[in-house]
Design a protein around this motif. Structure first.
Motif, PDB file in Angstrom:
ATOM      1  N   SER A 146       0.771  -1.188  -0.069  1.00  7.65           N
ATOM      2  CA  SER A 146      -0.081   0.010  -0.141  1.00  7.65           C
ATOM      3  C   SER A 146       0.796   1.088  -0.171  1.00  7.65           C
ATOM      4  CB  SER A 146      -1.004   0.025   1.169  1.00  7.65           C
ATOM      5  OG  SER A 146      -1.654  -1.002   1.093  1.00  7.65           O
ATOM      6  N   VAL A 147       1.906   1.282   0.929  1.00 14.24           N
ATOM      7  CA  VAL A 147       2.818   2.433   0.869  1.00 14.24           C
ATOM      8  C   VAL A 147       4.278   1.880   0.774  1.00 14.24           C
ATOM      9  CG1 VAL A 147       1.281   3.833   2.428  1.00 14.24           C
ATOM     10  CG2 VAL A 147       3.045   2.278   3.298  1.00 14.24           C
ATOM     11  N   THR A 148       4.943   2.702   0.514  1.00  9.80           N
ATOM     12  CA  THR A 148       6.613   2.327   0.083  1.00  9.80           C
ATOM     13  C   THR A 148       7.246   1.997   1.402  1.00  9.80           C
ATOM     14  OG1 THR A 148       6.741   3.927  -1.348  1.00  9.80           O
ATOM     15  CG2 THR A 148       8.877   3.123  -0.657  1.00  9.80           C
ATOM     16  N   ASN A 149       6.943   2.585   2.680  1.00 10.41           N
ATOM     17  CA  ASN A 149       7.672   1.964   3.999  1.00 10.41           C
ATOM     18  C   ASN A 149       6.561   2.431   4.911  1.00 10.41           C
ATOM     19  OD1 ASN A 149       9.066   1.671   6.229  1.00 10.41           O
ATOM     20  ND2 ASN A 149      11.099   2.700   5.380  1.00 10.41           N
ATOM     21  N   GLN A 152       7.764   3.795   8.511  1.00 11.68           N
ATOM     22  CA  GLN A 152       8.233   5.138   8.483  1.00 11.68           C
ATOM     23  C   GLN A 152       6.856   6.254   8.362  1.00 11.68           C
ATOM     24  OE1 GLN A 152      10.835   6.184   5.342  1.00 11.68           O
ATOM     25  NE2 GLN A 152      10.698   8.449   5.609  1.00 11.68           N
ATOM     26  N   SER A 153       6.018   5.646   7.436  1.00  9.94           N
ATOM     27  CA  SER A 153       4.756   6.268   7.300  1.00  9.94           C
ATOM     28  C   SER A 153       3.758   6.504   8.696  1.00  9.94           C
ATOM     29  CB  SER A 153       3.770   5.635   6.462  1.00  9.94           C
ATOM     30  OG  SER A 153       4.666   5.771   5.010  1.00  9.94           O
ATOM     31  N   LEU A 154       3.893   5.300   9.331  1.00  8.46           N
ATOM     32  CA  LEU A 154       3.042   5.154  10.651  1.00  8.46           C
ATOM     33  C   LEU A 154       3.839   6.208  11.794  1.00  8.46           C
ATOM     34  CD1 LEU A 154       0.935   3.901  12.385  1.00  8.46           C
ATOM     35  CD2 LEU A 154       2.626   2.307  13.089  1.00  8.46           C
ATOM     36  N   GLN A 191      -5.571   7.460  14.223  1.00  7.03           N
ATOM     37  CA  GLN A 191      -6.414   6.155  13.486  1.00  7.03           C
ATOM     38  C   GLN A 191      -7.013   7.116  12.311  1.00  7.03           C
ATOM     39  OE1 GLN A 191      -6.974   3.085  14.244  1.00  7.03           O
ATOM     40  NE2 GLN A 191      -7.893   2.808  12.233  1.00  7.03           N
ATOM     41  N   GLY A 192      -7.357   8.313  12.364  1.00  9.28           N
ATOM     42  CA  GLY A 192      -8.001   9.270  11.137  1.00  9.28           C
ATOM     43  C   GLY A 192      -7.086   9.329  10.149  1.00  9.28           C
ATOM     44  N   ILE A 193      -5.666   9.581  10.488  1.00  5.28           N
ATOM     45  CA  ILE A 193      -4.673   9.781   9.438  1.00  5.28           C
ATOM     46  C   ILE A 193      -4.285   8.731   8.714  1.00  5.28           C
ATOM     47  CG2 ILE A 193      -2.274  10.619   9.325  1.00  5.28           C
ATOM     48  CD1 ILE A 193      -2.507  12.220  11.702  1.00  5.28           C
ATOM     49  N   ILE A 194      -4.239   7.517   9.272  1.00  8.89           N
ATOM     50  CA  ILE A 194      -3.768   6.029   8.712  1.00  8.89           C
ATOM     51  C   ILE A 194      -5.023   5.645   7.879  1.00  8.89           C
ATOM     52  CG2 ILE A 194      -1.637   5.983  10.160  1.00  8.89           C
ATOM     53  CD1 ILE A 194      -3.140   3.708  11.341  1.00  8.89           C
ATOM     54  N   MET A 199      -3.174   0.596   5.146  1.00 13.29           N
ATOM     55  CA  MET A 199      -1.752   0.118   5.202  1.00 13.29           C
ATOM     56  C   MET A 199      -2.016  -1.473   5.800  1.00 13.29           C
ATOM     57  SD  MET A 199       0.682   3.183   6.301  1.00 13.29           S
ATOM     58  CE  MET A 199       0.059   3.416   7.965  1.00 13.29           C
ATOM     59  N   GLY A 200      -3.068  -1.931   6.196  1.00 14.65           N
ATOM     60  CA  GLY A 200      -3.113  -3.055   6.750  1.00 14.65           C
ATOM     61  C   GLY A 200      -2.633  -3.302   8.155  1.00 14.65           C
ATOM     62  N   MET A 201      -2.909  -2.241   8.906  1.00 10.25           N
ATOM     63  CA  MET A 201      -2.250  -2.194  10.402  1.00 10.25           C
ATOM     64  C   MET A 201      -3.683  -2.022  11.212  1.00 10.25           C
ATOM     65  SD  MET A 201       0.955   0.270  10.305  1.00 10.25           S
ATOM     66  CE  MET A 201       2.484  -0.112   9.316  1.00 10.25           C
TER      67      MET A 201
END
Length: 371
Positions: A146-149, A152-154, A191-194, A199-201
Motif C-alpha cells: 500500500s505504501v513504500t515504507n 516510516q509512514s506510521l 487512526q483518522g490519518i492512517i 496500510m493493513g495495520m
C-alpha cells in the motif's frame, strides 16, 4: 633411472614400449577410447552426455532451492515475476525459483514505534512529550504494497497527530489531569490519518510515556504540580470529613426535633389533664370552698416539701427565735456512704406556726434557711 635413458629397455610410462615416441599420449585418443567403452559415437556423444549431466544437476539444485518454510505466526506473500500472486499459510512449501518470490510477514507479533519531541502547547508553553504506539499487521499484502515504507509512514503520522493534540491542550492538563485525554485524542487522530492509506495495520494501544517541561523551568513546574496535588488532597480530606460530620449533625438535629416534639406533646397532655382536673374540681369547690381550698393547699405543700428537709417550730407564744445551723446538723446526720448527697438535696426550710384568726387555728410561716 629415467624412462628415456639408455638401459631402460624402452619402458615408456605412456605405453610406448618401442621407445620411439618420447611425448605424452594424445588426449583425443584417450577420450575416444573412453567413449568407445560406452558404445562409441565419438566426441559428439560425449558432449551431449556431459550436457545432460549438467542439466540434471542444475534441475536438482533448482528444485531443492525452491523449498521454504512459513512459521506458525507468519503468512507468506507470493509474487510471480514481481506481481502479487497468492497468500500462503504456515508450513513447509515449495516455490519455483526465479519465478516466485516469497515475503514472510508476522501477523501475530505486536510491533512498537515511538515518537518524541519538544512541542508547543495551546497556552504557548514548551513541553517535551514521548509516546509509544503498538500495532499489529492484519493484512500482509496491504502492509507490503500500500505504501513504500509502512513503518516510516506510521511514525510520521504519529508525530503529526501528537503535535496536533499537544497544540490544542494546555500545559497543566498535559502534565497533570489531562494525560488520559491526550492519549485518547492522539489515538483517534492517528487512526483518522492512517485510515485512508489502508496500510493493513491495526492499532493495539497508544501509551503516553512521558511529559515534562524543559529543564530550565522544571523546578518551578515541580512546585506547581506539588501544590496542585496538595490542593486535591485537601479537597478529598475535606470531602471525607464533611461526609463523616454531616450524618452526625443530621442525627443530632433529628434527635432534638423528636425531643422537642415529645416535650410539646407531654406539656399539651399535662395541660389538658390539669384542665380536666380543675373542671372536675369546680363542683366540689362550689359545694365546699373552704375545705377544698385547704385540701388544695395541703396537697400543694406536700408536693413542694416532699423532696426537702423540714423543721417544724411552734412559736405560738411569740418572741424572738434563734435559728440553729440546720444545714450542718442535717449534713452530720447523713450516712458516710453518700458524701455527695448534700450537693443534690434541696435547701432546708424552717416552718413556724403562729396563732391565726382563721379556722385552721394558726398561721404557718415558711422561712428558707441558708444552704
Amino acid at each position: 633411472m629415467a624412462w628415456n635413458e639408455p638401459g631402460n629397455q624402452g619402458k615408456d610410462p605412456w605405453g610406448n614400449r618401442g621407445g620411439k615416441d618420447q611425448g605424452p599420449p594424445d588426449l583425443d585418443e584417450v577420450f575416444r577410447k573412453f567413449s568407445s567403452k560406452f558404445g562409441g559415437g565419438g566426441s559428439g556423444n560425449l558432449n551431449k552426455m556431459g550436457l545432460m549431466l549438467v542439466l540434471v544437476g542444475g534441475l536438482i539444485v533448482w528444485g531443492l532451492s525452491g523449498l521454504y518454510k512459513i512459521e506458525e505466526a507468519e503468512r507468506g506473500v507470493v509474487l510471480q515475476f514481481g506481481k502479487y500472486h497468492d497468500l500462503v499459510g504456515p508450513g513447509l512449501k515449495w516455490k519455483p525459483t526465479f519465478v516466485h518470490t516469497i515475503y514472510p510477514v508476522n501477523i501475530q507479533r505486536i510491533n512498537k514505534i515511538n515518537a518524541s519531541g519538544t512541542m508547543l502547547t495551546q497556552d504557548e508553553n514548551v513541553v517535551t512529550v514521548q509516546m509509544e504506539v503498538q500495532y499489529r499487521i492484519v493484512d500482509p499484502r496491504k502492509y507490503l504494497f500500500s505504501v513504500t515504507n509502512p513503518e516510516q509512514s506510521l511514525s510520521e503520522a504519529l508525530d503529526s497527530a501528537l503535535r496536533y493534540v499537544i497544540g490544542h491542550t494546555t500545559m497543566d492538563n498535559i502534565l497533570t489531569v489531562g494525560r488520559e485525554k491526550v492519549r485518547r485524542d492522539t489515538w483517534d487522530e492517528l487512526q483518522g490519518i492512517i485510515e485512508p492509506y489502508d496500510m493493513g495495520m491495526q492499532l493495539v494501544d497508544v501509551a503516553f510515556k512521558e511529559a515534562r517541561p524543559p529543564e530550565e523551568v522544571k523546578p518551578a513546574f515541580d512546585d506547581a504540580i506539588a501544590a496542585q496535588e496538595d490542593e486535591e488532597r485537601y479537597v478529598q480530606e475535606a470531602t471525607a470529613y464533611s461526609r463523616q460530620v454531616e450524618p452526625q449533625a443530621r442525627g443530632r438535629a433529628e434527635r432534638m426535633l423528636r425531643e422537642a416534639t415529645a416535650y410539646k406533646e407531654r406539656v399539651v397532655l399535662e395541660a389538658r389533664g390539669e384542665v380536666a382536673r380543675f373542671t372536675q374540681l369546680l363542683p366540689q369547690y362550689e359545694a365546699a370552698p373552704v375545705v377544698t381550698r385547704e385540701r388544695l393547699y395541703l396537697e400543694t405543700m406536700e408536693q413542694v416539701y416532699s423532696s426537702t428537709s423540714k423543721v417544724m417550730v411552734d412559736n405560738q407564744e411569740g418572741g424572738s427565735m434563734f435559728y440553729l445551723p440546720l444545714d450542718k446538723i442535717i449534713q452530720s446526720q447523713q450516712p458516710e456512704s453518700a458524701p455527695n448527697a448534700s450537693s443534690n438535696r434541696q435547701p432546708e426550710r424552717v416552718i413556724r406556726t403562729e396563732p391565726s384568726s382563721d379556722r385552721s387555728g394558726g398561721r404557718t410561716t415558711t422561712r428558707q434557711g441558708r444552704n
